[in-house]
Design an enzyme around this catalytic site. Structure first.
Site, PDB file in Angstrom:
ATOM      1  N   GLY A  11       1.134  -1.532  -0.437  1.00 20.31           N
ATOM      2  CA  GLY A  11      -0.272  -0.067  -0.096  1.00 20.31           C
ATOM      3  C   GLY A  11       0.774   1.449  -0.171  1.00 20.31           C
ATOM      4  N   ALA A  12       2.060   0.920  -1.039  1.00 19.77           N
ATOM      5  CA  ALA A  12       2.972   2.567  -0.559  1.00 19.77           C
ATOM      6  C   ALA A  12       2.198   3.586  -1.292  1.00 19.77           C
ATOM      7  CB  ALA A  12       3.712   1.805  -1.774  1.00 19.77           C
ATOM      8  N   SER A  83      -4.396  -1.038   4.265  1.00 18.91           N
ATOM      9  CA  SER A  83      -5.602  -2.039   4.594  1.00 18.91           C
ATOM     10  C   SER A  83      -6.747  -0.281   4.184  1.00 18.91           C
ATOM     11  CB  SER A  83      -5.777  -1.971   5.983  1.00 18.91           C
ATOM     12  OG  SER A  83      -6.556  -2.732   6.275  1.00 18.91           O
ATOM     13  N   LYS A 159      -9.571  -3.826  11.677  1.00 17.97           N
ATOM     14  CA  LYS A 159      -8.650  -3.228  12.611  1.00 17.97           C
ATOM     15  C   LYS A 159      -8.128  -4.970  13.094  1.00 17.97           C
ATOM     16  CE  LYS A 159      -5.705  -1.668  10.689  1.00 17.97           C
ATOM     17  NZ  LYS A 159      -5.135  -1.654   9.946  1.00 17.97           N
ATOM     18  N   MET A 186      -3.931   8.880  16.111  1.00 19.96           N
ATOM     19  CA  MET A 186      -4.621   9.290  15.323  1.00 19.96           C
ATOM     20  C   MET A 186      -3.680   9.625  14.817  1.00 19.96           C
ATOM     21  SD  MET A 186      -7.571  10.847  13.527  1.00 19.96           S
ATOM     22  CE  MET A 186      -9.001  11.447  14.581  1.00 19.96           C
TER      23      MET A 186
HETATM   24  P1  NAP Z   1      -4.381   5.321   2.926  1.00 25.70           P
HETATM   25  O1  NAP Z   1      -3.634   6.423   3.077  1.00 25.70           O
HETATM   26  O2  NAP Z   1      -5.793   5.243   3.393  1.00 25.70           O
HETATM   27  O3  NAP Z   1      -3.439   4.045   2.646  1.00 25.70           O
HETATM   28  C1  NAP Z   1      -4.232   3.044   2.353  1.00 25.70           C
HETATM   29  C2  NAP Z   1      -3.781   1.896   1.799  1.00 25.70           C
HETATM   30  O4  NAP Z   1      -4.144   0.893   1.615  1.00 25.70           O
HETATM   31  C3  NAP Z   1      -3.473   1.714  -0.050  1.00 25.70           C
HETATM   32  O5  NAP Z   1      -2.116   2.554  -0.262  1.00 25.70           O
HETATM   33  C4  NAP Z   1      -4.500   1.867  -0.512  1.00 25.70           C
HETATM   34  O6  NAP Z   1      -4.335   1.919  -1.623  1.00 25.70           O
HETATM   35  C5  NAP Z   1      -4.366   0.680  -0.142  1.00 25.70           C
HETATM   36  N1  NAP Z   1      -5.115  -0.466  -0.007  1.00 25.70           N
HETATM   37  C6  NAP Z   1      -6.375  -0.050   0.342  1.00 25.70           C
HETATM   38  N2  NAP Z   1      -7.371  -1.170   0.122  1.00 25.70           N
HETATM   39  C7  NAP Z   1      -7.209  -2.001  -0.995  1.00 25.70           C
HETATM   40  C8  NAP Z   1      -6.852  -3.230  -1.710  1.00 25.70           C
HETATM   41  N3  NAP Z   1      -7.639  -3.503  -1.438  1.00 25.70           N
HETATM   42  N4  NAP Z   1      -5.569  -4.267  -2.122  1.00 25.70           N
HETATM   43  C9  NAP Z   1      -4.917  -2.860  -1.940  1.00 25.70           C
HETATM   44  N5  NAP Z   1      -4.075  -2.403  -1.078  1.00 25.70           N
HETATM   45  C10 NAP Z   1      -4.950  -1.273  -0.981  1.00 25.70           C
HETATM   46  O7  NAP Z   1      -4.531   5.685   5.040  1.00 25.70           O
HETATM   47  P2  NAP Z   1      -3.492   5.263   6.532  1.00 25.70           P
HETATM   48  O8  NAP Z   1      -3.761   6.254   6.678  1.00 25.70           O
HETATM   49  O9  NAP Z   1      -2.061   5.719   5.498  1.00 25.70           O
HETATM   50  O10 NAP Z   1      -3.561   3.401   6.182  1.00 25.70           O
HETATM   51  C11 NAP Z   1      -2.546   2.606   5.631  1.00 25.70           C
HETATM   52  C12 NAP Z   1      -2.659   2.700   7.571  1.00 25.70           C
HETATM   53  O11 NAP Z   1      -2.733   2.472   8.971  1.00 25.70           O
HETATM   54  C13 NAP Z   1      -3.890   1.006   7.834  1.00 25.70           C
HETATM   55  O12 NAP Z   1      -3.924  -0.293   7.697  1.00 25.70           O
HETATM   56  C14 NAP Z   1      -4.783   1.940   8.574  1.00 25.70           C
HETATM   57  O13 NAP Z   1      -6.120   0.983   9.179  1.00 25.70           O
HETATM   58  C15 NAP Z   1      -3.313   2.447   9.465  1.00 25.70           C
HETATM   59  N6  NAP Z   1      -3.551   2.864  10.372  1.00 25.70           N
HETATM   60  C16 NAP Z   1      -4.327   4.727   9.928  1.00 25.70           C
HETATM   61  C17 NAP Z   1      -3.843   5.228  11.268  1.00 25.70           C
HETATM   62  C18 NAP Z   1      -4.565   6.939  10.627  1.00 25.70           C
HETATM   63  O14 NAP Z   1      -4.906   7.797  11.613  1.00 25.70           O
HETATM   64  N7  NAP Z   1      -4.362   7.334   9.283  1.00 25.70           N
HETATM   65  C19 NAP Z   1      -4.491   5.205  12.181  1.00 25.70           C
HETATM   66  C20 NAP Z   1      -4.119   3.687  12.821  1.00 25.70           C
HETATM   67  C21 NAP Z   1      -3.868   3.008  11.628  1.00 25.70           C
HETATM   68  P3  NAP Z   1      -4.716   2.599  -2.818  1.00 25.70           P
HETATM   69  O15 NAP Z   1      -3.907   3.675  -2.597  1.00 25.70           O
HETATM   70  O16 NAP Z   1      -5.122   2.629  -3.845  1.00 25.70           O
HETATM   71  O17 NAP Z   1      -6.607   3.160  -2.286  1.00 25.70           O
END
Ligand code: NAP
Length: 347
Positions: A11-12, A83, A159, A186
């Site tokens: 998910g880069a 995710s 999650k 967050m």
């Molecule tokens: P994000 O920017 O929405 O990144 C999510 C990534 O997952 C994107 O690269 C997306 O790809 C990919 N993805 C989603 N569905 C997919 C699929 N079916 N197959 C392959 N790739 C898929 O969110 P983020 O905040 O960076 O989150 C990254 C991780 O951190 C997640 O696991 C999230 O639950 C966790 N997290 C985030 C937060 C926060 O506050 N942001 C807090 C705690 C944990 P596309 O670009 O193609 O959509």
């Protein structure tokens, strides 16, 4: 540097993962990032310093079994961040749980098949710790969310199930690699790509008048650059183990609004009405039913409660020091203006 082989980041394209890629490249590592579209769709990754020489983007999807085999095949270390991070979805099972859980198992199966992987760092979440903070408690890595379901905070449910599936995989299959989970609260701060992340959006929503007043709610924040560093330190620290809560400190909505007001953003539609008392909390619980379904659920399970987490383990074992939350908030706002997610502040 602890490996000359590429480090795989799933998910880069994501908000957190892009910072992990940037930091890995800055430290001299080669990176294999997985994305869903063709590489030319990610100029913000391809233009990172060092990317031309040391970044390869490969296509993979969490819902396609085996698509990560190639991505992890030569790697010692895998960061599994991909995710879906969305609060309101049409179908929580297919939109959240399936990609989170099946995707995690698929990535771990590919790591097992490769026979090379030494460690997997999983981006889990506070969502796997709790979805309804108990104000009397300080949360630690020992806590697990046992309350979410498909009908109640389904993102939190996805999650929790995904992290459980990862630890179960390790218990049952006893692979040659170990697992570490980073559980951020967050995550906010500057974005390397043009998308608006769900957590920065929450700050933007406060600034564009989405909420009728200041609620009795607080958030544990952490800067996206620190979350990226935590992943890399978890990879580089041989003695690292288990789960790591990853957060700087909590901030109440009242303090957040006051910070924005005093930092040159007072002309935005910041909430003015103080609804942080008992009557306000009751009113907001009623009004939460007018919000999209899962935003409403999140408000009802978090309002009137205080979230407190102990970040001692990550500081002690990974040696991380956090960017002050106030700085991250201000940088996040300026960055949203830069990307056009927020109009520039009025003079
Ligand atoms: P994000 O920017 O929405 O990144 C999510 C990534 O997952 C994107 O690269 C997306 O790809 C990919 N993805 C989603 N569905 C997919 C699929 N079916 N197959 C392959 N790739 C898929 O969110 P983020 O905040 O960076 O989150 C990254 C991780 O951190 C997640 O696991 C999230 O639950 C966790 N997290 C985030 C937060 C926060 O506050 N942001 C807090 C705690 C944990 P596309 O670009 O193609 O959509």
């Amino acid at each position: 540097m602890i490996t000359n082989k590429p480090v795989c980041v799933t998910g880069a394209s994501g908000f957190i993962a892009a910072h992990i890629v940037k930091e890995l490249l800055a430290r001299g590592y080669c990176v294999k990032g997985t994305v869903r579209k063709n590489p030319e769709n990610y100029p913000f990754l391809l233009q990172l310093p060092g990317a031309a020489e040391r970044l390869e983007l490969v296509k993979a999807d969490l819902l396609c079994v085996g698509t990560y085999d190639h991505a992890v095949s030569e790697c010692d270390y895998v960061m599994h961040t991909a995710s879906p991070y969305e609060i309101n979805v049409k179908n929580p099972q297919t939109d959240l749980v399936d990609p989170a859980v099946n995707g995690t198992e698929t990535v771990l199966e590919s790591c097992l098949k490769s026979g090379n992987v030494k460690r997997v760092i999983l981006t889990s979440s506070i969502a796997a710790i709790t979805d309804e903070p108990d104000s009397m408690k300080v949360y630690t890595e020992k806590d697990w969310n046992t309350m979410s379901s498909l009908d109640r905070n389904p993102y939190h449910y996805s999650k929790t199930l995904a992290e459980r599936a990862a630890w179960d995989f390790i218990m049952q299959k006893r692979p040659a690699f170990d697992l570490i989970s980073i559980n951020p609260l967050m995550v906010i701060g500057p974005s390397l790509g043009p998308s608006l992340n769900t957590s920065n959006r929450m700050i933007r929503d406060i600034m564009i008048g989405t909420y009728p007043g200041i609620m009795d709610i607080n958030w544990g924040f952490v800067d996206v650059r620190d979350v990226a560093k935590a992943h890399i330190l978890a990879m580089e620290t041989a003695a690292a183990s288990g789960r790591y809560l990853c957060s700087e400190e909590s901030m109440h909505m009242k303090a957040l609004v006051a910070l924005l007001k005093s930092s040159g953003f007072e002309k935005y539609a910041l909430p003015k009405l103080d609804l942080s008392g008992k009557a306000g909390t009751l009113l907001m619980k009623l009004l939460s039913f007018t919000q999209p379904r899962d935003t409403g659920m999140y408000i009802r399970t978090n309002i009137g409660r205080t979230m407190r987490c102990d970040n001692a383990k990550i500081k002690r074992e990974l040696g991380i020091s956090f960017i002050p939350v106030k700085e991250s908030i201000i940088e996040a706002v300026k960055d949203m203006v830069k990307w056009g997610h927020l109009s520039p502040p009025k003079k």
